[in-house]
Design a protein around this motif. Structure first.
Motif, short mmCIF file in Angstrom:
data_model
loop_
_atom_site.label_atom_id
_atom_site.label_comp_id
_atom_site.label_asym_id
_atom_site.label_seq_id
_atom_site.Cartn_x
_atom_site.Cartn_y
_atom_site.Cartn_z
N VAL A 120 0.86 -1.18 0.00
CA VAL A 120 0.00 0.00 0.00
C VAL A 120 0.90 1.24 0.00
CG1 VAL A 120 -1.75 1.27 1.30
CG2 VAL A 120 -1.83 -1.21 1.20
N GLU A 121 0.55 2.23 -0.83
CA GLU A 121 1.40 3.41 -0.99
C GLU A 121 1.16 4.52 0.02
OE1 GLU A 121 1.51 4.90 -4.95
OE2 GLU A 121 1.84 2.93 -5.82
N SER A 122 0.10 4.48 0.77
CA SER A 122 -0.18 5.56 1.72
C SER A 122 -0.55 4.98 3.08
CB SER A 122 -1.31 6.44 1.20
OG SER A 122 -2.49 5.70 1.10
N GLY A 123 -0.80 5.87 4.05
CA GLY A 123 -1.25 5.43 5.36
C GLY A 123 -0.17 5.35 6.41
N ARG A 124 1.03 5.87 6.09
CA ARG A 124 2.13 5.79 7.05
C ARG A 124 2.50 7.13 7.66
NH1 ARG A 124 2.89 2.40 2.96
NH2 ARG A 124 3.32 0.21 3.42
N GLY A 125 1.72 8.17 7.41
CA GLY A 125 2.06 9.52 7.85
C GLY A 125 2.23 9.65 9.35
N LEU A 126 1.31 9.12 10.12
CA LEU A 126 1.43 9.24 11.57
C LEU A 126 2.54 8.36 12.13
CD1 LEU A 126 -2.25 9.61 12.76
CD2 LEU A 126 -0.46 11.35 12.65
N LEU A 127 2.89 7.29 11.43
CA LEU A 127 4.05 6.49 11.85
C LEU A 127 5.32 7.33 11.70
CD1 LEU A 127 3.23 3.01 10.29
CD2 LEU A 127 3.07 3.69 12.69
#
Length: 162
Positions: free
Chosen positions: A108-115
């Motif tokens: 998956v290319e997105s969804g890691r911002g808060l990590l």
């Protein structure tokens, strides 16, 4: 809040003795990009390193325009320094959607911002405000304003939490 980009406010929550910067931005990709650019420019004016803070602002602003967007409502970026800590706050008008770090699949290319925010910031969290707002904030330990090296190539003196 209105659709126009407001001029930076000089009367933010912190007192006049605390270096601070506040601006309302449109809840668009362009507004998120402008948040990053304005934050970087302000940190340079204060003589603070920009790289780590730039990444944190970019992620928080992107989340505000992606997940916290309400058509016709802006988001607010606030920066202030108290002692040796830079606090970055992004306030949007979707108080019903509190962010939480996700662990997406590798493909998956997105969804890691808060990590990323969690890894870069010493502390971060969410403050629920008067409905319908929420503020996502992150704190970075740094040198006091004016004591950090300034200009291109200056070392990034934000410390990492252990």
């Amino acid at each position: 809040m209105n659709q126009e980009i407001a001029a930076p406010e000089t009367s933010a929550r912190p007192t006049a003795q605390v270096p601070h910067f506040t601006v309302l931005l449109s809840s668009t990709r362009r507004g998120a990009r402008l948040a990053r650019l304005l934050a970087e420019a302000q940190l340079r004016r204060w003589g603070l390193p920009t790289e780590t803070a730039r990444h944190v602002v970019a992620e928080l602003a992107a989340n505000a325009v992606t997940h916290g967007r309400v058509p016709g409502r802006d988001f607010r970026l606030t920066l202030y320094v108290i002692g040796g800590t830079l606090r970055i706050e992004v306030t949007d008008t979707r108080g019903d959607r509190c962010p939480a770090p996700q662990h997406p699949a590798e493909d998956v290319e997105s969804g890691r911002g808060l990590l990323l925010v969690e890894a870069l910031a010493d502390r971060w969290g969410v403050s629920e405000e008067r409905s319908p707002r929420k503020t996502v904030w992150a704190e970075l330990r740094c040198s006091a304003p004016g004591s950090a090296p300034a200009g291109p190539g200056a070392a990034d003196s934000f410390s990492q939490g252990t």
